[in-house]
Design a protein around this motif. Structure first.
Motif, PDB file in Angstrom:
ATOM      1  N   ASN A   1      27.454  38.135  26.845  1.00  0.00           N
ATOM      2  CA  ASN A   1      27.615  36.993  25.944  1.00  0.00           C
ATOM      3  C   ASN A   1      27.709  35.743  26.811  1.00  0.00           C
ATOM      4  O   ASN A   1      28.654  35.608  27.599  1.00  0.00           O
ATOM      5  N   PRO A   2      26.687  34.852  26.738  1.00  0.00           N
ATOM      6  CA  PRO A   2      25.662  34.720  25.710  1.00  0.00           C
ATOM      7  C   PRO A   2      24.273  35.238  26.089  1.00  0.00           C
ATOM      8  O   PRO A   2      23.385  35.231  25.246  1.00  0.00           O
TER       9      PRO A   2
ATOM     10  N   TYR B   1      23.423  39.125  21.068  1.00  0.00           N
ATOM     11  CA  TYR B   1      22.882  37.798  21.351  1.00  0.00           C
ATOM     12  C   TYR B   1      21.541  37.809  22.071  1.00  0.00           C
ATOM     13  O   TYR B   1      21.265  38.669  22.903  1.00  0.00           O
TER      14      TYR B   1
ATOM     15  N   TRP C   1      19.313  34.861  24.287  1.00  0.00           N
ATOM     16  CA  TRP C   1      19.425  33.573  24.973  1.00  0.00           C
ATOM     17  C   TRP C   1      18.036  32.951  25.045  1.00  0.00           C
ATOM     18  O   TRP C   1      17.111  33.528  25.603  1.00  0.00           O
TER      19      TRP C   1
ATOM     20  N   ARG D   1      22.077  29.812  22.292  1.00  0.00           N
ATOM     21  CA  ARG D   1      22.379  31.203  21.981  1.00  0.00           C
ATOM     22  C   ARG D   1      22.126  31.451  20.507  1.00  0.00           C
ATOM     23  O   ARG D   1      22.613  30.719  19.654  1.00  0.00           O
TER      24      ARG D   1
ATOM     25  N   SER E   1      22.512  34.421  17.557  1.00  0.00           N
ATOM     26  CA  SER E   1      23.200  35.667  17.219  1.00  0.00           C
ATOM     27  C   SER E   1      22.469  36.352  16.073  1.00  0.00           C
ATOM     28  O   SER E   1      22.137  35.713  15.071  1.00  0.00           O
TER      29      SER E   1
END
Length: 441
Positions: free
Chosen positions: A199-200, A347, A349, A389, A391
């Motif tokens: 994360n992320p 996630y 990126w 980022r 999700s």
């Protein structure tokens, strides 16, 4: 200048008039700032907005009726203990179950080594409080988890970022950073890392690199803070052995039930060497007296009476489907961007063309009813300006596609404005972990 109105604020500096206590706050409060993710929650929770921002687990498939009966029975059978104070170290039965959970990733731990915390976020706070003085250096991946950056800033640490790529933290970059810090007379207290389904960034530190990172930190006498919220949520891969499983004396391991059960219960944990564990318990007792007993016993009963491992498998299938939907949408609607391809977790990126500024675009995106987290939230040094980022854990696949379609419209509008009025190049993080145009089945 117009005459100031009479009153107790007259004649005081502007910041004091706005906040009567401004000059009384401790110096460390200067490091406290609002999380960019938390600031988005009010907007992102509106039903018309597709939120690609917060990492909220999808708990709708938990079997809430059975869980409700488990909780009811807990109150009937053990209400007088479940609603009472407990140990600052945490419920002994839950600590035994935590060791069983960790064993799935090759980690051997004893219940006496476990400290239950209010989510793993509190564990980051407790470890930092125990180890770090103002001005101490904490090494973090570039980018890094925004919640941890907030803790380090709040304790007046200096965060120094270490580059990563598609295989996670780069050992050579870690080694050179430690050499540079030593030459400058700076002592590095911690390496904070999210090695699995990051994360992320979404990437995972390879098995070979885990050994290298451990060796480098051992030689430099640096403690590793391993944060592992997503380790059991791999899609088509078995869990990699944790750093803690290789070298428990050099690693403080953090885990949580927020991603594999329910974040609202706020139950996490830290596993640490004996002396460190004792300090964490003292810090826990001064912060909260004890972690919430009721939440701990709910988690313990859930682990005992529900098929939680099957539930984790169900989550893996759910998030795998949603990751694929997001990546296909990116390939269709944002071909000019590049992105990571996670093997698990929550996630992706995304890196935009250099001249685009994801932070500056965010108000326009919210106006177009889509939300994301700008990359700058994940850097302590101002990096990540042209990154974001996304999700995929909470929206449905259909909503994910619609969200990316809206986002692509925002990016295109920004590119047209840049072409019309000119642009200034935004700084871009070096590193080779962007993969354009993934082939997703």
């Amino acid at each position: 200048m117009p005459e100031q109105p009479a009153g107790r604020s007259a004649g005081y500096p502007l910041h004091t008039r706005l906040d009567a206590y401004a000059e009384r706050y401790a110096a460390r409060t200067r490091g406290m700032k609002a999380s960019e993710i938390r600031a988005l929650f009010a907007v992102a929770s509106r039903p018309e907005v597709v939120s690609l921002a917060g990492g909220m687990p999808n708990i709708g498939g938990l079997g809430l009726e059975a869980l409700g009966e488990t909780i009811r029975q807990l109150v009937v059978d053990s209400g007088t203990s479940a609603l009472q104070y407990s140990s600052g170290q945490g419920d002994p039965r839950l600590r035994e179950h935590i060791c069983d959970v960790m064993a799935l990733e090759g980690a051997t731990a004893h219940p006496d080594d476990v400290v239950v915390t209010v989510g793993s976020q509190q564990a980051v706070d407790l470890v930092t409080r125990v180890f770090c003085d103002p001005g101490d250096v904490v090494l973090c991946e570039a980018p890094s988890y925004v919640g941890a950056l907030g803790v380090f800033s709040g304790y007046e640490c200096e965060v120094v970022h270490v580059e990563m790529d598609e295989h996670g933290l780069i050992p050579e970059a870690l080694s050179s950073t430690l050499t540079r810090m030593s030459a400058a007379g700076r002592r590095v207290k911690l390496l904070y890392t999210v090695p699995t389904f990051h994360n992320p960034a979404g990437v995972t530190m390879s098995a070979a690199r885990r050994g290298e990172v451990l060796h480098i930190c051992q030689a430099a006498d640096v403690l590793i803070l391993e944060d592992n919220p997503y380790g059991l949520l791999g899609f088509d891969v078995d869990p990699l052995p944790t750093l803690h499983s290789h070298e428990p004396s050099r690693v403080v391991y953090l885990g949580t039930f927020s991603k594999t059960f329910a974040p609202g219960l706020r139950v996490g944990w830290a596993v640490a060497p004996l002396a460190v564990r004792d300090k964490l318990v003292l810090a826990q007792e001064s912060a909260t007296l004890c972690p919430p007993t009721f939440s701990q016993q709910v988690v313990a009963r859930y682990l005992e009476r529900q098929d939680w491992q099957q539930q984790v498998k169900d989550f893996r299938l759910l998030y795998h489907e949603r990751r694929d939907a997001l990546l296909r949408a990116l390939d269709e609607y944002l071909p000019a961007a590049s992105w990571t391809v996670p093997d698990g977790g929550f996630y992706v990126w995304v890196t935009l063309p250099d001249h685009l500024d994801a932070t500056a675009m965010l108000p326009r995106a919210v106006g177009e009813r889509v939300a994301y987290v700008p990359g700058t939230a994940f850097f302590a040094d101002g990096g990540g300006r042209n990154q974001m980022r996304l999700s995929y854990c909470h929206p449905t696949p259909e909503r994910l596609v619609e969200g990316v379609r809206r986002l692509a419209g925002v990016v295109e509008a920004e590119r047209e404005l840049q072409a019309m009025f000119g642009s200034t190049s935004a700084p871009r993080r070096p590193g080779g972990y962007q993969r354009p145009h993934p082939d997703v089945g």
